[in-house]
Write an enzyme that holds these catalytic residues in place. Sequence first.
Site, PDB file in Angstrom:
ATOM      1  N   LYS A 119       0.698  -1.446  -0.053  1.00 14.29           N
ATOM      2  CA  LYS A 119      -0.059  -0.095  -0.019  1.00 14.29           C
ATOM      3  C   LYS A 119       1.021   1.115  -0.122  1.00 14.29           C
ATOM      4  O   LYS A 119       0.530   2.211   0.765  1.00 14.29           O
ATOM      5  CB  LYS A 119      -1.038   0.064   1.219  1.00 14.29           C
ATOM      6  CG  LYS A 119      -1.913  -0.944   1.048  1.00 14.29           C
ATOM      7  CD  LYS A 119      -3.102  -0.944   2.239  1.00 14.29           C
ATOM      8  CE  LYS A 119      -4.060  -2.325   1.984  1.00 14.29           C
ATOM      9  NZ  LYS A 119      -3.591  -3.508   2.658  1.00 14.29           N
ATOM     10  N   ARG A 120       1.789   1.259  -0.816  1.00 14.11           N
ATOM     11  CA  ARG A 120       2.738   2.650  -0.709  1.00 14.11           C
ATOM     12  C   ARG A 120       2.077   3.472  -1.655  1.00 14.11           C
ATOM     13  O   ARG A 120       1.124   3.432  -2.499  1.00 14.11           O
ATOM     14  CB  ARG A 120       3.894   2.165  -1.552  1.00 14.11           C
ATOM     15  CG  ARG A 120       4.868   1.037  -0.704  1.00 14.11           C
ATOM     16  CD  ARG A 120       5.403   1.581   0.554  1.00 14.11           C
ATOM     17  NE  ARG A 120       6.410   0.776   1.245  1.00 14.11           N
ATOM     18  CZ  ARG A 120       6.004  -0.249   2.172  1.00 14.11           C
ATOM     19  NH1 ARG A 120       4.783  -0.376   2.527  1.00 14.11           N
ATOM     20  NH2 ARG A 120       7.166  -0.936   2.496  1.00 14.11           N
TER      21      ARG A 120
END
Lengths: 308, 308
Positions: free
Chosen positions: A106-107
């Site tokens: 989830k960058r």
Amino acid sequence: MSFDILQDKILEKKNPTVAGLDARIEYVPEHIRKEAYAQYGEGLKGAAEAIYQFNVGLMDALCDIVPAVKPQSAYYENLGWQGMEMLERTIKYAKSKGLYVIADIKRGDIGSTATAYAEGWLSGASIEGKTYKSFDADCVTLNGYMGSDSINPFLEAAKAEDKTVFALVKTSNPSSNELQDVGVKVGGQVFGVMARLLERLGAGTEGKYGYTRIGAVTGATHPAELAEIRSMMPHTFLLVPGYGAQGGTAEDVKFAFHKGGKGAIVNSSRGIMCAWKKTGGDGHDYQEAARNAALAMRDDICQYTSFE
Amino acid sequence: MSFDILQDKILEKKNPTVAGLDARIEYVPEHIRKEAYAQYGEGLKGAAEAIYQFNVGLMDALCDIVPAVKPQSAYYENLGWQGMEMLERTIKYAKSKGLYVIADIKRGDIGSTATAYAEGWLSGASIEGKTYKSFDADCVTLNGYMGSDSINPFLEAAKAEDKTVFALVKTSNPSSNELQDVGVKVGGQVFGVMARLLERLGAGTEGKYGYTRIGAVTGATHPAELAEIRSMMPHTFLLVPGYGAQGGTAEDVKFAFHKGGKGAIVNSSRGIMCAWKKTGGDGHDYQEAARNAALAMRDDICQYTSFE
């Protein structure tokens, strides 16, 4: 091309599910922990080794029935760099077993920073003109709050390597409504703005099954929104968390699929990893328990989805 | 308490700026790279060591004039676990020099996953009842797209350790408008929904300067929104990226501050790290160049902000 690799693995195994590899040390059976502590000490290194052995055992038990695994970066970062070293080994092992690896990171960052992430996770770092791969996943998850600047560098890396990404649209957690469900003036809700953005950014990268390289994360716990997103994003492959422990059912997730069981993959983490805690045993049966849980999940979901 | 530690360091040094430690290997002067490659090989380990030496040199040159550093996780993950090991050492060194460490990780996940992140970055992992710290930053950045579920576990860890977080509100990049600026039916824009959420979640955690433990990231490149956010979030400490290379000026960032130079910190990364590339030298002067750039930035910003 695109999500074809994953879709092929799903069709081959007739199983549209992904097993999360999200182990906290408490999820690892005692005999594995004891052995790792004896060899590496009771601490970050010992915990990392225990989780690695557990991951390997899970993958050995699952790799002929499950098409993909999804290690959640948080549980590796939890143990500092020693966890990250173990994550690299976990991903390598998964790939050696033919499993598609979705690194759940989830960058979300921009420009050269997003490129640095994309290199680390997908395409490899460039050092004095040579490329060095490290985490080397097949796919990563992204958070697009910052807009297309935070998606495009990953898309470029994915194109170069025939890899893929999933970006968050409507997440499975209770408070996802606080931002994602807010009504917007142009019509619909914030998650709809994100959905349209992702369809637009992915356009032109469709593979043989018609899906772009940018998939979407859409929780099983919101079946109405899941159905809405499925129809708003006809060219988008969906990753569906929230089945099982979080409350999503097979009937809820059926909305994610196109005809023939295509276009989506459903995740279960604790339901598979921690299945051994429900057998009444001492954890020596964790592989059998995980396999049985994975088969039960497959059969449950396939009640509503045919693979013709 | 809360942001008091950072605010005290800012007031003591009369400098409301933070130096980004975001090194790609190309930013490191040749003599440092050559030495690291000779000792550790030209590859991930050699690059990590070169960047570590560069980081240490930068911190030695800056620590008496700058209150804080902000390592961007992407540039460490870029080098795989060896980069993450080096990040741990970088953070440890920064703290030994009295620098406040803001780990720019922009993480966003929920429930037990957010807790796993918060332990890894702030409060330490629990293994068989003992706590083991690894990254151990003073502060982390977060992405709150998933709502309060993704903020609260970090807030709890921050409270336990007297640490802090910054969550994204309005980011400095060009495409931040695609989602963040979308008008919402309740009035205002998406970033305003996020701003109100963060003020609400932080309420009750104010320290002696009146700021909660949840700060907000607000780009210098959007001065009108910066001023709007400053007034919407009177109890929130602001982290302001986008000064310098991205186009934000001292006049733009003045809107971030309350009276007496309080309530905000402005970031510069490449402007300081890469200052040596503009001196005409071969990089042996990188410390002097970085220090001069940091002093010039301080003086530039302090034109509009007095520290009485």
